[in-house]
Structures are given as structure tokens and as C-alpha cells.
Write a protein that holds these residues in place. Structure first.
Motif, PDB file in Angstrom:
ATOM      1  N   TYR A  56      28.847  66.419  29.756  1.00  0.00           N
ATOM      2  CA  TYR A  56      30.110  66.505  29.482  1.00  0.00           C
ATOM      3  C   TYR A  56      30.786  65.452  29.447  1.00  0.00           C
ATOM      4  O   TYR A  56      31.653  65.116  29.803  1.00  0.00           O
ATOM      5  CB  TYR A  56      30.953  67.023  30.737  1.00  0.00           C
ATOM      6  N   LEU A  57      31.807  65.677  28.024  1.00  0.00           N
ATOM      7  CA  LEU A  57      31.628  64.254  27.169  1.00  0.00           C
ATOM      8  C   LEU A  57      33.395  64.263  27.157  1.00  0.00           C
ATOM      9  O   LEU A  57      33.642  65.139  26.125  1.00  0.00           O
ATOM     10  CB  LEU A  57      31.112  63.859  25.992  1.00  0.00           C
ATOM     11  N   LEU A 111      33.744  62.255  18.020  1.00  0.00           N
ATOM     12  CA  LEU A 111      32.071  63.316  17.649  1.00  0.00           C
ATOM     13  C   LEU A 111      30.876  61.986  16.763  1.00  0.00           C
ATOM     14  O   LEU A 111      30.029  62.437  17.042  1.00  0.00           O
ATOM     15  CB  LEU A 111      32.918  63.287  15.787  1.00  0.00           C
ATOM     16  N   PHE A 112      31.193  61.259  17.157  1.00  0.00           N
ATOM     17  CA  PHE A 112      30.683  60.387  16.229  1.00  0.00           C
ATOM     18  C   PHE A 112      29.623  59.694  18.375  1.00  0.00           C
ATOM     19  O   PHE A 112      28.417  59.548  17.774  1.00  0.00           O
ATOM     20  CB  PHE A 112      31.286  58.379  16.027  1.00  0.00           C
ATOM     21  N   ALA A 113      30.862  59.577  19.005  1.00  0.00           N
ATOM     22  CA  ALA A 113      29.940  59.307  20.105  1.00  0.00           C
ATOM     23  C   ALA A 113      28.753  60.898  20.709  1.00  0.00           C
ATOM     24  O   ALA A 113      27.911  60.261  21.074  1.00  0.00           O
ATOM     25  CB  ALA A 113      30.876  59.137  21.011  1.00  0.00           C
ATOM     26  N   MET A 114      29.581  62.097  20.431  1.00  0.00           N
ATOM     27  CA  MET A 114      28.817  63.049  20.636  1.00  0.00           C
ATOM     28  C   MET A 114      27.501  63.079  19.983  1.00  0.00           C
ATOM     29  O   MET A 114      25.887  63.499  20.423  1.00  0.00           O
ATOM     30  CB  MET A 114      29.340  64.010  20.181  1.00  0.00           C
ATOM     31  N   GLY A 132      18.884  62.197  22.023  1.00  0.00           N
ATOM     32  CA  GLY A 132      17.971  63.149  23.602  1.00  0.00           C
ATOM     33  C   GLY A 132      19.045  64.175  24.175  1.00  0.00           C
ATOM     34  O   GLY A 132      18.302  64.493  24.964  1.00  0.00           O
ATOM     35  N   HIS A 133      19.692  63.924  24.544  1.00  0.00           N
ATOM     36  CA  HIS A 133      21.155  64.228  24.787  1.00  0.00           C
ATOM     37  C   HIS A 133      22.143  65.146  23.989  1.00  0.00           C
ATOM     38  O   HIS A 133      21.789  65.452  23.737  1.00  0.00           O
ATOM     39  CB  HIS A 133      21.891  63.236  25.175  1.00  0.00           C
ATOM     40  N   GLN A 134      21.991  66.952  25.354  1.00  0.00           N
ATOM     41  CA  GLN A 134      22.185  67.679  24.890  1.00  0.00           C
ATOM     42  C   GLN A 134      23.631  67.443  25.892  1.00  0.00           C
ATOM     43  O   GLN A 134      24.054  66.906  26.859  1.00  0.00           O
ATOM     44  CB  GLN A 134      21.808  69.060  26.256  1.00  0.00           C
ATOM     45  N   VAL A 135      24.832  68.176  25.114  1.00  0.00           N
ATOM     46  CA  VAL A 135      26.255  66.989  25.259  1.00  0.00           C
ATOM     47  C   VAL A 135      26.998  68.289  25.284  1.00  0.00           C
ATOM     48  O   VAL A 135      27.318  69.098  24.135  1.00  0.00           O
ATOM     49  CB  VAL A 135      26.490  66.382  23.936  1.00  0.00           C
ATOM     50  N   TYR A 136      27.971  68.932  25.527  1.00  0.00           N
ATOM     51  CA  TYR A 136      29.090  69.607  25.261  1.00  0.00           C
ATOM     52  C   TYR A 136      30.825  68.458  25.827  1.00  0.00           C
ATOM     53  O   TYR A 136      30.694  68.184  26.076  1.00  0.00           O
ATOM     54  CB  TYR A 136      29.081  70.420  26.761  1.00  0.00           C
ATOM     55  N   CYS A 137      30.904  68.939  24.248  1.00  0.00           N
ATOM     56  CA  CYS A 137      32.390  67.969  23.870  1.00  0.00           C
ATOM     57  C   CYS A 137      33.862  68.540  24.180  1.00  0.00           C
ATOM     58  O   CYS A 137      34.030  69.410  23.325  1.00  0.00           O
ATOM     59  CB  CYS A 137      32.485  66.576  23.218  1.00  0.00           C
ATOM     60  N   PRO A 138      34.513  68.440  24.412  1.00  0.00           N
ATOM     61  CA  PRO A 138      35.134  69.287  24.781  1.00  0.00           C
ATOM     62  C   PRO A 138      36.270  69.704  23.363  1.00  0.00           C
ATOM     63  O   PRO A 138      37.340  70.012  22.573  1.00  0.00           O
ATOM     64  CB  PRO A 138      36.574  69.357  25.926  1.00  0.00           C
ATOM     65  N   ILE A 139      36.754  68.174  23.270  1.00  0.00           N
ATOM     66  CA  ILE A 139      37.569  67.533  21.732  1.00  0.00           C
ATOM     67  C   ILE A 139      36.562  67.840  20.474  1.00  0.00           C
ATOM     68  O   ILE A 139      37.626  68.627  19.671  1.00  0.00           O
ATOM     69  CB  ILE A 139      37.751  66.335  22.072  1.00  0.00           C
TER      70      ILE A 139
END
Length: 124
Positions: free
Chosen positions: A3-4, A23-26, A33-40
Motif C-alpha cells: 500500500y503506497l 505514479l513514478f514511485a509505483m 517485482g512488487h505488487q502495489v496498490y496506490c490510492p492516489i
């Protein structure tokens, strides 16, 4: 699943830039190789549209919307954008992970990666 988290709402003039920084960080995380959810990243365009309709949801609305995602993710990474220490949203997200899940926050400084370092597959 990561969770970012990062500050977003204030000041309003910074929202577009903060969206791009997230967006860049995600992108950086998923290409490693990470799965990421970013609310923004996932809700910025919706929030912008709702603002044009004179219907801008409150922070408590967004917290309730994001809570199932926080419960689903196994890690929280805080993107340390300007104002992250003062952000009530980031504080609430860190507290959620610690108080409800006993998961400590990890931190990512925006200067720890560069967009040109992203290994975008198929774009060689």
C-alpha cells in the motif's frame, strides 16, 4: 501487496504533481517485482472529475473507501513527499496498519529512484 501512501490533498495546487510522483514511485516498485496498490494513482482522476461536478468527497469518505485495501495489503510504504509528516491522511494510514494489523510503516524518499532508471519491458 504494498500500500503506497503519501500526502495528497493540501495544497490543492500540488495534487497533479503528487499524482505524478506517486505514479513514478509505483512504476519503480512494480518494475522491480512488487505488487502495489496506490490510492492516489487509483483515485486521482475520479477525484478530479468529481471536483468538476461540485462533488468533492471528504477525507473521511476516502478513508472509508481505502480501508478494505489497507486490510488487504501486507505492507505500507510511505512516499516521503513534502508535508508527509503533517498529513492527516498519511498519519491515519500508518495508524491503521500499526493499530489494526501490527505492521510498521516503511519509507521511500522520492530521490531514491529516478524515472529514467525504470526498466520498462518491451521498450528497449
Amino acid at each position: 501487496m504494498i500500500y503506497l501512501a503519501s500526502p495528497y490533498s493540501f495544497p490543492k495546487e500540488e495534487r497533479g504533481r503528487r499524482y505524478r510522483q506517486n505514479l513514478f514511485a509505483m512504476g519503480y516498485l512494480i518494475t522491480r517485482g512488487h505488487q502495489v496498490y496506490c490510492p492516489i494513482v487509483h483515485t486521482h482522476e475520479v477525484n478530479e472529475f468529481l471536483a468538476t461536478q461540485k462533488c468533492e468527497p471528504s477525507p473521511s469518505f476516502w478513508y472509508a473507501f481505502e480501508e478494505p485495501f489497507m486490510n488487504w495489503c501486507s505492507r505500507i510504504v510511505v512516499l516521503q513527499l513534502k508535508g508527509w509528516r503533517k498529513s492527516q491522511g498519511v498519519e491515519r494510514e500508518i495508524s491503521h496498519f500499526w493499530n489494526k494489523r501490527h505492521i510498521a510503516a516503511e519509507f521511500m524518499h522520492p530521490q531514491s529512484y529516478k524515472i529514467h532508471e525504470l526498466p520498462w519491458p518491451g521498450l528497449d
